[in-house]
Write a protein that holds these residues in place. Structure first.
Motif: not given
Ligand code: ZN
Ligand code: KMH
Length: 272
Positions: A45-49, A81-83, A221-223, A225-227
């Protein structure tokens, strides 16, 4: 071929509720969305807060809350987490999320235009991110928006701040950076050192064709809503999980099995 690692980028920093009514924003919503995607087959899970009003935040407290809420559901997905944050976050804000101790974090390997803005990643900041991740035992995912960024990452390897094999994520189709044609993907894959792993995150209409190619090429693969907020042209996706489910179906149809989080950890060399 390794099993397929599916990353879901559930929220990002740019998409709004007005654009995608099902965008998860609060820690509870993000945790529930990640949980649904994990059940569907996502292993990272690639996460932005975000703050409750939707504003992107790099607050370590909010990141820690999201992580806790995901784990409370008994979900063992790899938390990344996203830096990167949002283009207007300062480097000091961006690096904070590492204090919430994710297993993985992104490291954008250079600067580029980003829509009407500039996404700034100075050599000093990249070194600081790499150093901090190394100290904390966090596995970096190297975000590549332009070909020259691969060289930037390899420079950090030469300096001893990053270790091979690296895991790259090619983020293709950002307005202002590299496009997302199949040729673009092939070119980047040929440029990374042997033994490295890679995934592709196609933006908008690039998401699906690039994902399909990655599945058969042995990439990941990444999918999410961010993308990409659409299921198909003109039709919004119902959920992030719907986008994950489609990738699972396609992969299985072409004989590529889906990695569990622990299998993804083994592929990426992450100790639990
Ligand atoms: Zn991101
Ligand atoms: N929101 C972009 C400016 C990352 O997560 O590391 C940067 C980004 C990259 O999303």
């Amino acid at each position: 071929m390794d099993k397929l690692i599916i990353t879901v980028a559930v929220t990002g920093a740019e998409v709004t509720r007005e654009q995608q009514p099902n965008l998860p924003i609060t820690p509870d919503e993000i945790a529930e969305d990640v949980y649904q995607c994990w059940k569907a087959g996502a292993s990272i899970a690639h996460i932005h807060a975000r703050l409750p009003d939707g504003t992107p935040t790099q607050s370590k407290e909010v990141y820690a809350e999201i992580k806790r809420k995901i784990r409370e559901k008994g979900c063992d997905i790899i938390i990344q987490f996203s830096t990167g944050g949002a283009v207007w976050h300062t480097p000091e804000e961006r690096i904070q999320c590492l204090d919430a101790e994710p297993e993985m974090a992104t490291l954008s390997a250079g600067s580029c235009n980003f829509g009407d803005d500039v996404f700034m990643n100075s050599p000093k900041f990249m070194e600081l991110l790499a150093q901090r991740m190394k100290e904390k035992g966090i596995k970096p995912e190297i975000e590549i928006f332009e070909p020259g960024m691969i060289e930037n990452a390899l420079r950090l390897v030469k300096k001893g701040l990053l270790e091979l094999p690296l895991h790259f994520d090619f983020v293709l189709g950002v307005p202002g950076a590299m496009t997302g044609t199949i040729d673009d993907l092939l070119f980047l894959v040929r440029k990374i050192p042997a033994g490295c792993t890679w995934s592709v995150a196609g933006i908008g209409r690039y998401e699906l064709p690039l994902a399909v190619h990655a599945i058969v090429m042995g990439g990941h693969v990444r999918v999410g809503f961010e993308d990409n907020i659409y299921y198909r042209k003109g039709e919004l996706a119902k959920s992030n999980a719907q986008l994950v489910e489609r990738i699972v179906r396609i992969a299985r149809e072409v004989g590529r099995e889906i990695a569990t989080p622990d299998e993804a950890r083994a592929i990426l060399g992450i100790q639990k």
